[in-house]
Scaffold this motif. Structure first.
Motif, mmCIF file in Angstrom:
data_model
loop_
_atom_site.group_PDB
_atom_site.id
_atom_site.type_symbol
_atom_site.label_atom_id
_atom_site.label_comp_id
_atom_site.label_asym_id
_atom_site.label_seq_id
_atom_site.Cartn_x
_atom_site.Cartn_y
_atom_site.Cartn_z
ATOM 1 N N ALA A 1 5.700 -1.625 -5.995
ATOM 2 C CA ALA A 1 4.668 -2.139 -5.074
ATOM 3 C C ALA A 1 4.414 -3.625 -5.344
ATOM 4 N N ARG B 1 0.790 -1.241 0.000
ATOM 5 C CA ARG B 1 0.000 0.000 0.000
ATOM 6 C C ARG B 1 0.820 1.288 0.000
ATOM 7 N N PRO B 2 1.788 1.443 0.910
ATOM 8 C CA PRO B 2 2.527 2.717 0.945
ATOM 9 C C PRO B 2 3.274 3.012 -0.353
ATOM 10 N N TYR B 3 3.584 1.956 -1.099
ATOM 11 C CA TYR B 3 4.352 2.155 -2.342
ATOM 12 C C TYR B 3 3.478 2.604 -3.508
ATOM 13 N N PHE B 4 2.159 2.665 -3.259
ATOM 14 C CA PHE B 4 1.253 3.279 -4.240
ATOM 15 C C PHE B 4 1.027 4.745 -3.883
ATOM 16 N N SER B 5 1.211 5.064 -2.583
ATOM 17 C CA SER B 5 0.867 6.427 -2.165
ATOM 18 C C SER B 5 2.111 7.224 -1.772
ATOM 19 N N GLU B 6 2.419 7.279 -0.462
ATOM 20 C CA GLU B 6 3.504 8.207 -0.077
ATOM 21 C C GLU B 6 4.895 7.771 -0.540
ATOM 22 N N LYS B 7 5.098 6.465 -0.732
ATOM 23 C CA LYS B 7 6.441 5.991 -1.128
ATOM 24 C C LYS B 7 6.454 5.656 -2.624
ATOM 25 N N TYR B 8 6.195 6.673 -3.431
ATOM 26 C CA TYR B 8 5.932 6.413 -4.849
ATOM 27 C C TYR B 8 7.157 6.546 -5.749
#
Ligand SMILES: Cc1ncc(COP(=O)(O)O)c(C=O)c1O
Length: 404
Positions: A241, A23-30
């Motif tokens: 991700a 999940r974070p790699y779709f949003s803040e860790k893009y």
């Protein structure tokens, strides 16, 4: 309606723990793993951790893992990549007649380009014979590609033995392990594997991501040219991700493998036993050396597609095991390979179990299936003694089939 999913060989639901990691790699860790700044290095670090995790799972080195979009791409990269890089040394490839179409169609493509391909036969139980492979080898052989377990009948091939034969002769050995990774322990060193294809969505990871293991020192060409990612073997921005989800799903699958296999095996055997109580039915492929979650059954006088449609109406998702359900009227090349007559291939049903399968699901299936088969037999022209063999080969094929 309660839905029961018995098609885990086609795909599996994503593991919630893998999804949470993604999940974070779709949003803040893009970040793009190729970028030099904070965002890029954050993504790169996570991706390299995932690579190391995956490498450890099959006893490989991290730089031997090439991320791809899945099983089909990995098979294409392995086979075309080896063929084109090594054509100076020979033009002969050995594979088997019952590989996935990602392998078979790639080999057919290479035949048009001057390569010679030997397609090894399989026996009636669903196994290739390593002795036959050995005698098919010529001084022009550059690659052997044999799948680890078959996607339709689940039979597990003796790849350790095949690997040894290939290594002794200096021939590259590729195995399509799409149906086995996360279900069977794989050690690429012990099994003498040079190239191995895998796909995350078969082991409770996300769709559209997979990898190819390429042994250090292998002479291989890329299919994708561009930014030079993945050691120059697969250009294109990495699916960070997806890769992270794949590594987590694999870790979990391997950790839970022993317990889950034992559980599925019990349920699968109950299912087979129950199905075989139906008259004029049989199991396709050996019961021994078979994936724990795979059942592939045949029923005389009925069409597999009709069974699948009627099961679906009862809330059960199954597959024909032949390609008929997916665009083609051709009988399954796998069932043909184990020597099933044309007409019997059409009455096959593949039921593949997974983590969500319960005893209740199997009981429900065994409760509704006999009536479905009986109903279809009542309507069947085959049952009434009409000889359909005269129509065989006269059916127009608009598509090549594919079984997952
Ligand atoms: C044995 C085998 N090889 C290759 C593939 C293709 O994998 P993917 O769907 O990731 O392209 C599949 C799945 O359909 C398969 O079962």
């Amino acid at each position: 309606m309660r839905r029961i999913y018995l098609d885990h060989a086609a795909t599996t639901p994503i593991d919630g723990r893998a999804l949470a990691k993604m999940r974070p790699y779709f949003s803040e860790k893009y970040g793009n793993a190729g970028s030099l700044h904070y965002f890029g290095t954050e993504a790169k670090k996570a991706m390299e951790n995932a690579r190391a995790e995956i490498a450890r799972a099959i006893n490989a080195e991290p730089n031997e893992i090439i991320f791809t979009s899945g099983g089909t791409e990995s098979d294409n990269l392995a086979i075309k990549g080896i063929a084109y890089a090594n054509s100076k040394n020979g033009n002969h490839i050995i594979t088997s007649v019952f590989e996935h179409h990602a392998v078979l169609h790639t080999c057919k493509f290479l035949e048009k380009d001057g390569f010679k391909v030997t397609y090894l036969e399989v026996d009636s139980r669903g196994f290739i014979n390593p002795k036959e492979l050995e005698s098919a080898i010529t001084e022009k052989t550059i690659l052997v590609s044999v799948m680890h377990a078959n996607n339709e009948i689940g039979t597990i091939q003796p790849i350790g033995e095949i690997g040894k034969i290939c290594r002794e002769r200096g021939i590259y050995f590729h195995t399509d392990a799409v149906q086995t990774l996360g279900k069977i322990q794989i050690d690429v060193k012990k099994m003498n594997i040079d190239l191995l294809s895998a796909s995350a969505h078969k082991f409770y990871g996300p769709k559209g991501v997979g990898f190819l293991y390429v042994r250090k020192g292998t002479n291989i060409h890329p299919l994708m040219h561009g930014g030079g990612q993945e050691n120059g073997l697969r250009s294109g921005t990495e699916n960070v991700a997806g890769i992270i989800g794949m590594a987590e799903a694999l870790k979990i699958s391997i950790k839970e493998m022993g317990k889950e296999n034992a559980r599925e095996l019990k349920l699968r055997n109950k299912l087979i036993k129950g199905c075989l109580k139906i008259k004029d039915s049989w199991l396709n492929g050996s019961l021994k050396n078979r994936l724990a979650g795979n059942a592939n059954l045949g029923f005389d006088f009925v069409e597999g597609e009709s069974i699948v449609i009627m099961l679906d109406e009862k809330g059960i998702a199954a597959s024909t095991g032949s390609a008929c359900s997916t665009k083609s009227l051709e009988p399954s090349h796998v069932l043909r390979a184990i020597g099933l007559p044309h007409v019997k291939c059409h009455g096959s049903l593949r039921l593949t179990l997974g983590r969500d399968t319960t005893t209740k699901d199997i009981d429900y299936l065994l409760n509704v299936l006999p009536a479905i088969i009986a109903r279809l037999r009542e309507m069947s022209p085959l049952r009434k003694g009409i000889d359909i063999s005269e129509f065989e080969g006269k059916i127009e094929h608009t598509h090549e089939g594919h079984a997952h």
